[in-house]
Design a protein around this motif. Structure first.
Motif, mmCIF file in Angstrom:
data_model
loop_
_atom_site.group_PDB
_atom_site.id
_atom_site.type_symbol
_atom_site.label_atom_id
_atom_site.label_comp_id
_atom_site.label_asym_id
_atom_site.label_seq_id
_atom_site.Cartn_x
_atom_site.Cartn_y
_atom_site.Cartn_z
ATOM 1 N N THR A 87 0.888 -1.210 0.010
ATOM 2 C CA THR A 87 -0.003 -0.023 -0.017
ATOM 3 C C THR A 87 0.897 1.169 -0.089
ATOM 4 N N GLU A 88 1.851 1.235 0.736
ATOM 5 C CA GLU A 88 2.963 2.442 0.747
ATOM 6 C C GLU A 88 3.335 2.697 -0.621
ATOM 7 N N HIS A 89 3.655 1.651 -1.262
ATOM 8 C CA HIS A 89 4.420 1.675 -2.419
ATOM 9 C C HIS A 89 3.391 2.132 -3.496
ATOM 10 N N ALA A 90 2.099 1.772 -3.553
ATOM 11 C CA ALA A 90 1.056 2.145 -4.066
ATOM 12 C C ALA A 90 0.953 3.678 -4.148
ATOM 13 N N ARG A 91 0.966 4.108 -2.724
ATOM 14 C CA ARG A 91 0.762 5.635 -2.329
ATOM 15 C C ARG A 91 1.791 6.276 -3.362
ATOM 16 N N GLU A 92 3.302 5.808 -3.266
ATOM 17 C CA GLU A 92 4.332 6.597 -3.864
ATOM 18 C C GLU A 92 4.149 6.483 -5.465
ATOM 19 N N VAL A 93 3.742 5.469 -5.838
ATOM 20 C CA VAL A 93 3.495 5.392 -7.484
ATOM 21 C C VAL A 93 2.644 6.488 -7.825
ATOM 22 N N ILE A 94 1.540 6.302 -7.321
ATOM 23 C CA ILE A 94 0.360 7.285 -7.517
ATOM 24 C C ILE A 94 0.844 8.630 -7.618
ATOM 25 N N THR A 95 1.432 8.841 -6.425
ATOM 26 C CA THR A 95 1.967 10.407 -6.105
ATOM 27 C C THR A 95 3.022 10.818 -7.196
ATOM 28 N N ARG A 96 3.784 10.010 -7.699
ATOM 29 C CA ARG A 96 4.576 10.063 -8.952
ATOM 30 C C ARG A 96 3.847 10.437 -10.149
ATOM 31 N N LYS A 97 2.960 9.613 -10.456
ATOM 32 C CA LYS A 97 2.193 9.736 -11.550
ATOM 33 C C LYS A 97 1.278 11.305 -11.527
ATOM 34 N N TYR A 98 0.785 11.316 -10.514
ATOM 35 C CA TYR A 98 -0.232 12.675 -10.359
ATOM 36 C C TYR A 98 0.510 13.775 -9.959
ATOM 37 N N GLY A 99 1.553 13.943 -9.583
ATOM 38 C CA GLY A 99 2.349 15.064 -9.041
ATOM 39 C C GLY A 99 1.876 15.810 -7.848
ATOM 40 N N ILE A 100 1.620 17.066 -7.842
ATOM 41 C CA ILE A 100 1.332 17.882 -6.709
ATOM 42 C C ILE A 100 0.002 17.584 -6.357
ATOM 43 N N LEU A 101 -0.886 17.167 -7.287
ATOM 44 C CA LEU A 101 -2.374 17.007 -7.006
ATOM 45 C C LEU A 101 -2.478 15.684 -6.144
ATOM 46 N N GLY A 102 -1.560 14.573 -6.749
ATOM 47 C CA GLY A 102 -1.506 13.308 -5.943
ATOM 48 C C GLY A 102 -0.999 13.317 -4.680
ATOM 49 N N TRP A 103 0.250 14.226 -4.612
ATOM 50 C CA TRP A 103 0.886 14.311 -3.339
ATOM 51 C C TRP A 103 -0.113 14.992 -2.094
ATOM 52 N N LEU A 104 -1.027 16.046 -2.350
ATOM 53 C CA LEU A 104 -1.842 16.868 -1.694
ATOM 54 C C LEU A 104 -3.079 15.825 -1.297
ATOM 55 N N THR A 105 -3.422 15.015 -2.229
ATOM 56 C CA THR A 105 -4.569 14.070 -1.963
ATOM 57 C C THR A 105 -4.072 12.828 -0.870
ATOM 58 N N ILE A 106 -3.139 12.399 -0.989
ATOM 59 C CA ILE A 106 -2.583 11.493 -0.287
ATOM 60 C C ILE A 106 -2.187 11.906 1.199
ATOM 61 N N LYS A 107 -1.708 13.082 1.081
ATOM 62 C CA LYS A 107 -1.321 13.278 2.378
ATOM 63 C C LYS A 107 -2.493 14.048 3.061
ATOM 64 N N GLY A 108 -3.456 14.523 2.647
ATOM 65 C CA GLY A 108 -4.705 14.930 3.275
ATOM 66 C C GLY A 108 -5.388 13.714 3.851
ATOM 67 N N SER A 109 -5.360 12.626 2.764
ATOM 68 C CA SER A 109 -5.956 11.238 3.273
ATOM 69 C C SER A 109 -5.372 10.901 4.587
ATOM 70 N N LEU A 110 -4.179 10.913 4.505
ATOM 71 C CA LEU A 110 -3.284 10.310 5.710
ATOM 72 C C LEU A 110 -3.595 11.155 7.066
ATOM 73 N N LEU A 111 -3.763 12.444 6.801
ATOM 74 C CA LEU A 111 -4.027 13.225 8.019
ATOM 75 C C LEU A 111 -5.496 12.681 8.451
ATOM 76 N N ARG A 112 -6.588 12.542 7.524
ATOM 77 C CA ARG A 112 -7.762 12.441 7.885
ATOM 78 C C ARG A 112 -8.304 10.946 8.491
ATOM 79 N N ARG A 113 -7.477 10.062 7.534
ATOM 80 C CA ARG A 113 -7.812 8.483 7.886
ATOM 81 C C ARG A 113 -6.841 7.899 8.447
#
Length: 126
Positions: A87-113
């Motif tokens: 799962t952590e690897h999936a987060r990294e790969v998705i962040t790489r593909k989607y750039g800053i929007l992916g990073w913000l979305t994943i970090k926001g989700s980590l803070l929330r959930r």
């Protein structure tokens, strides 16, 4: 001609279709990123799609738009729910593909959930 998993993975959104016990299809648009010969997706841990994948690994995937309107043919595939490291690897790969929007979305989700609130899914095609 059917698209390949890599062609579908190049799309901005992927339509993941899981199947209920009665066989009816449930399509969901998701972010996805290629990782070698598999497609990695990221979703909420307690979502119904995760429960359906744990029960039946058969899925279809296709390129789609943000609203889930399919663009092209779907292909049959197999999905598996990933462990914590996957799962952590999936987060990294998705962040790489989607750039800053992916990073913000994943970090926001980590803070929330928290880390256990979302889970990775790997899709492979035969």
């Amino acid at each position: 001609m059917s698209p390949t998993l890599s062609e579908i993975g190049a799309a901005k959104y992927v339509l993941l279709t899981t199947f209920r016990k009665d066989g009816s299809a449930v399509p969901t648009p998701l972010w996805a990123a290629l990782d070698g010969d598999r497609l990695l997706l990221w979703t909420v841990t307690d979502s119904w799609k995760v429960k359906r994948i744990r029960r039946n690994s058969r899925v279809t995937v296709a390129a789609c738009d943000v609203r889930g309107n399919q663009k092209g043919d779907a292909i049959e595939a197999t999905a598996v729910v990933l462990d914590d490291a996957g799962t952590e690897h999936a987060r990294e790969v998705i962040t790489r593909k989607y750039g800053i929007l992916g990073w913000l979305t994943i970090k926001g989700s980590l803070l929330r959930r928290g880390k256990s609130g979302t889970i990775g899914v790997a899709v492979t095609a035969p």
